[in-house]
Design a protein around this motif. Structure first.
Motif: not given
Length: 165
Positions: A40, A43, A86, A90-91, A95-96, A98-99
């Motif tokens: 996280v 990103n 994961l 995570v890009t 997306s970070a 969301r993670l």
């Protein structure tokens, strides 16, 4: 009378074993969360970087406390894996985020199990950890669930928090 004493000892041993299993599971979840927050942090956007850092630090502190709890229960703390799978790539900052929410949901689920398996101070600490994870998940996601830690148990998991090989 000696038979009832042995039955009581056996019951106590089962209780300690169940508690140790739940504490080890929480420790494993914290290892995965610490790893996940490393992803996280790599990103996340600048605006939420301090929030990610605070969550990372909180999970490290919980992990360390759980390591001590395992030892207090005369267990050997489970080690962290070198890497964890994961649930999705995570890009980018979206997306970070969301993670981060997913990590908190998973941790909340494991702490709900720990609340059920423990008593006294350890139960209070597990309930505090459950609450903190639920609050962080709401902050990341922007919405809440009715029963944090339980909703995650009823839905099929999208991916494993298991270590990668």
């Amino acid at each position: 009378m000696s038979g009832s004493g042995k039955a009581g000892e056996a019951g106590e041993a089962e209780k300690v074993s169940a508690e140790l299993t739940a504490v080890q599971a929480a420790l494993g979840a914290e290892h995965a969360a610490v790893y996940g927050y490393g992803v996280v942090g790599g990103n996340i956007g600048e605006a939420r970087r301090s929030e990610a850092r605070a969550a990372y630090d909180a999970h490290r502190a919980r992990r360390d406390a759980l390591t001590r709890a395992v030892r207090d229960l005369r267990g050997k703390p489970g080690p962290s894996a070198a890497a964890y799978a994961l649930p999705f790539p995570v890009t980018d900052p979206e997306s970070a985020v969301r993670l981060a929410a997913e990590l908190e949901d998973r941790v909340a689920g494991v702490y709900s199990d720990l609340v059920r398996a423990t008593e006294g101070e350890r139960r209070r600490a597990a309930a505090d950890a459950l609450r903190e994870a639920a609050v962080r998940a709401v902050r990341w996601r922007g919405e809440s669930v009715a029963f944090p830690g339980l909703a995650e148990r009823s839905a099929p998991s999208t991916a494993s928090a298991a270590p990668t090989s």
